[in-house]
Design a protein around this motif. Structure first.
Motif, PDB file in Angstrom:
ATOM      1  N   ARG A  50       0.932  -0.917   0.208  1.00 19.47           N
ATOM      2  CA  ARG A  50       0.155  -0.075   0.102  1.00 19.47           C
ATOM      3  C   ARG A  50       0.944   1.248  -0.105  1.00 19.47           C
ATOM      4  O   ARG A  50       0.669   1.975  -0.545  1.00 19.47           O
ATOM      5  CB  ARG A  50      -1.024   0.409   1.084  1.00 19.47           C
ATOM      6  CG  ARG A  50      -1.899   0.979   0.818  1.00 19.47           C
ATOM      7  CD  ARG A  50      -3.297   0.962   0.214  1.00 19.47           C
ATOM      8  NE  ARG A  50      -3.790   0.128  -0.153  1.00 19.47           N
ATOM      9  CZ  ARG A  50      -4.537  -0.692   0.498  1.00 19.47           C
ATOM     10  NH1 ARG A  50      -5.179   0.022   1.071  1.00 19.47           N
ATOM     11  NH2 ARG A  50      -5.435  -1.745  -0.019  1.00 19.47           N
ATOM     12  N   GLU A  53       2.685   1.450  -3.716  1.00 16.92           N
ATOM     13  CA  GLU A  53       0.981   2.929  -4.363  1.00 16.92           C
ATOM     14  C   GLU A  53       1.053   3.787  -4.032  1.00 16.92           C
ATOM     15  O   GLU A  53       0.675   4.446  -4.829  1.00 16.92           O
ATOM     16  CB  GLU A  53      -0.524   1.729  -4.184  1.00 16.92           C
ATOM     17  CG  GLU A  53      -0.140   0.138  -4.811  1.00 16.92           C
ATOM     18  CD  GLU A  53      -1.677  -0.644  -3.779  1.00 16.92           C
ATOM     19  OE1 GLU A  53      -1.569  -1.932  -4.199  1.00 16.92           O
ATOM     20  OE2 GLU A  53      -2.436  -0.085  -2.935  1.00 16.92           O
ATOM     21  N   ALA A  54       0.676   4.510  -2.073  1.00 16.97           N
ATOM     22  CA  ALA A  54       0.255   5.271  -2.399  1.00 16.97           C
ATOM     23  C   ALA A  54       2.148   6.160  -3.044  1.00 16.97           C
ATOM     24  O   ALA A  54       1.386   7.640  -2.750  1.00 16.97           O
ATOM     25  CB  ALA A  54      -0.011   5.702  -0.799  1.00 16.97           C
ATOM     26  N   THR A 137      -5.934   3.923   3.503  1.00 20.22           N
ATOM     27  CA  THR A 137      -6.091   3.742   1.995  1.00 20.22           C
ATOM     28  C   THR A 137      -5.325   4.851   1.721  1.00 20.22           C
ATOM     29  O   THR A 137      -4.748   5.026   2.222  1.00 20.22           O
ATOM     30  CB  THR A 137      -7.363   4.732   1.335  1.00 20.22           C
ATOM     31  OG1 THR A 137      -7.117   5.949   1.944  1.00 20.22           O
ATOM     32  CG2 THR A 137      -8.362   3.643   1.873  1.00 20.22           C
ATOM     33  N   VAL A 138      -5.459   3.795   0.126  1.00 26.85           N
ATOM     34  CA  VAL A 138      -3.730   5.288  -0.227  1.00 26.85           C
ATOM     35  C   VAL A 138      -4.001   7.132  -0.363  1.00 26.85           C
ATOM     36  O   VAL A 138      -2.993   7.497   0.246  1.00 26.85           O
ATOM     37  CB  VAL A 138      -4.292   5.068  -2.058  1.00 26.85           C
ATOM     38  CG1 VAL A 138      -2.974   6.057  -2.835  1.00 26.85           C
ATOM     39  CG2 VAL A 138      -2.973   3.827  -1.978  1.00 26.85           C
ATOM     40  N   ARG A 139      -5.330   7.200  -0.261  1.00 28.79           N
ATOM     41  CA  ARG A 139      -5.863   8.325  -0.673  1.00 28.79           C
ATOM     42  C   ARG A 139      -5.208   8.790   1.272  1.00 28.79           C
ATOM     43  O   ARG A 139      -4.425  10.146   1.518  1.00 28.79           O
ATOM     44  CB  ARG A 139      -6.929   8.644  -0.278  1.00 28.79           C
ATOM     45  CG  ARG A 139      -7.739  10.584  -0.289  1.00 28.79           C
ATOM     46  CD  ARG A 139      -9.499  10.053  -0.083  1.00 28.79           C
ATOM     47  NE  ARG A 139      -9.596  11.106  -0.280  1.00 28.79           N
ATOM     48  CZ  ARG A 139     -11.316  11.848  -0.706  1.00 28.79           C
ATOM     49  NH1 ARG A 139     -11.942  11.081  -0.501  1.00 28.79           N
ATOM     50  NH2 ARG A 139     -11.333  13.165   0.048  1.00 28.79           N
ATOM     51  N   GLN A 140      -5.557   8.088   2.339  1.00 29.87           N
ATOM     52  CA  GLN A 140      -5.233   8.603   3.279  1.00 29.87           C
ATOM     53  C   GLN A 140      -3.734   8.367   3.784  1.00 29.87           C
ATOM     54  O   GLN A 140      -3.510   9.646   4.731  1.00 29.87           O
ATOM     55  CB  GLN A 140      -6.633   7.798   4.466  1.00 29.87           C
ATOM     56  CG  GLN A 140      -6.301   7.773   5.860  1.00 29.87           C
ATOM     57  CD  GLN A 140      -6.542   8.612   6.643  1.00 29.87           C
ATOM     58  OE1 GLN A 140      -7.842   9.009   5.902  1.00 29.87           O
ATOM     59  NE2 GLN A 140      -5.912   9.469   6.826  1.00 29.87           N
ATOM     60  N   LYS A 142      -1.332   9.576   1.672  1.00 33.17           N
ATOM     61  CA  LYS A 142      -1.576  10.593   1.363  1.00 33.17           C
ATOM     62  C   LYS A 142      -1.311  12.429   1.955  1.00 33.17           C
ATOM     63  O   LYS A 142      -1.157  12.883   2.227  1.00 33.17           O
ATOM     64  CB  LYS A 142      -1.400  10.646  -0.694  1.00 33.17           C
ATOM     65  CG  LYS A 142      -1.279   9.655  -1.013  1.00 33.17           C
ATOM     66  CD  LYS A 142      -1.778  10.054  -2.761  1.00 33.17           C
ATOM     67  CE  LYS A 142      -0.987   8.795  -3.879  1.00 33.17           C
ATOM     68  NZ  LYS A 142      -1.661   9.316  -4.899  1.00 33.17           N
ATOM     69  N   GLN A 143      -2.951  11.111   2.518  1.00 32.70           N
ATOM     70  CA  GLN A 143      -3.594  13.417   3.269  1.00 32.70           C
ATOM     71  C   GLN A 143      -2.478  13.242   4.213  1.00 32.70           C
ATOM     72  O   GLN A 143      -2.111  14.412   5.015  1.00 32.70           O
ATOM     73  CB  GLN A 143      -4.785  12.814   3.545  1.00 32.70           C
ATOM     74  CG  GLN A 143      -5.562  13.015   2.817  1.00 32.70           C
ATOM     75  CD  GLN A 143      -7.260  12.868   3.233  1.00 32.70           C
ATOM     76  OE1 GLN A 143      -7.527  12.352   3.988  1.00 32.70           O
ATOM     77  NE2 GLN A 143      -8.125  13.035   2.106  1.00 32.70           N
ATOM     78  N   ASP A 144      -2.041  12.166   4.600  1.00 28.39           N
ATOM     79  CA  ASP A 144      -2.074  11.907   6.230  1.00 28.39           C
ATOM     80  C   ASP A 144       0.095  12.475   6.258  1.00 28.39           C
ATOM     81  O   ASP A 144       0.576  13.147   6.994  1.00 28.39           O
ATOM     82  CB  ASP A 144      -1.289   9.967   7.056  1.00 28.39           C
ATOM     83  CG  ASP A 144      -2.607  10.320   7.086  1.00 28.39           C
ATOM     84  OD1 ASP A 144      -3.765  11.151   7.965  1.00 28.39           O
ATOM     85  OD2 ASP A 144      -3.347   8.715   8.069  1.00 28.39           O
TER      86      ASP A 144
END
Length: 147
Positions: A50, A53-54, A137-140, A142-144
């Motif tokens: 993961r 991927e991120a 998730t990938v989105r989480q 990236k945000q973190d």
């Protein structure tokens, strides 16, 4: 005569056993001391995938020693982190640490205070630490890391 045959057979068996032990014994003892093991658990493997991927343009390292990330002139302080290992470190293209990622499985239950001390050491050294109990998730991710 019969007694001599038994003695010769016995001596031959002992000599053969000694020879086998001499030739193969060192290998047998060494193989009992060291065994290969997986670098990361199946749960950590999922996180590693993961993270890649991120952050495809970054470098994701697994099982990084604290001593590769922090140091101290004080021996007693170094002793506090000497054998500790982070789960993951994300590096940018210039090999600067973007974040330290800790993945807490059920074995961390009851170790919250110890985890907080580990995080505090890394924070004091200037690192961002993200701790997860589940694969984000990938989105989480990236945000973190971006915040």
């Amino acid at each position: 005569m019969f007694d001599f045959q038994i003695i010769f057979i016995f001596i031959g068996c002992i000599a053969t056993a000694a020879f086998i032990l001499l030739v193969f014994g060192q290998h047998l003892f060494r193989s009992q001391q060291y065994h290969p093991r997986k670098i990361i658990t199946p749960f950590e493997q999922k996180m590693f995938i993961r993270l890649n991927e991120a952050f495809p343009a970054q470098h994701v390292l697994a099982q990084v020693a604290f001593s590769a990330l922090i140091t101290s002139q004080n021996y007693k302080v170094r002793n506090r982190f000497n054998r500790k290992v982070t789960d993951f470190v994300i590096l940018d293209q210039s090999m600067n640490v973007l974040a330290v990622i800790e993945l807490d499985d059920p074995s961390h239950e009851g170790k919250e205070e110890e985890d907080a001390l580990r995080d505090a050491m890394l924070h004091e050294a200037g690192y961002k630490v993200c701790r997860y109990t589940e694969i984000p998730t990938v989105r989480q991710l990236k945000q973190d890391i971006a915040s």
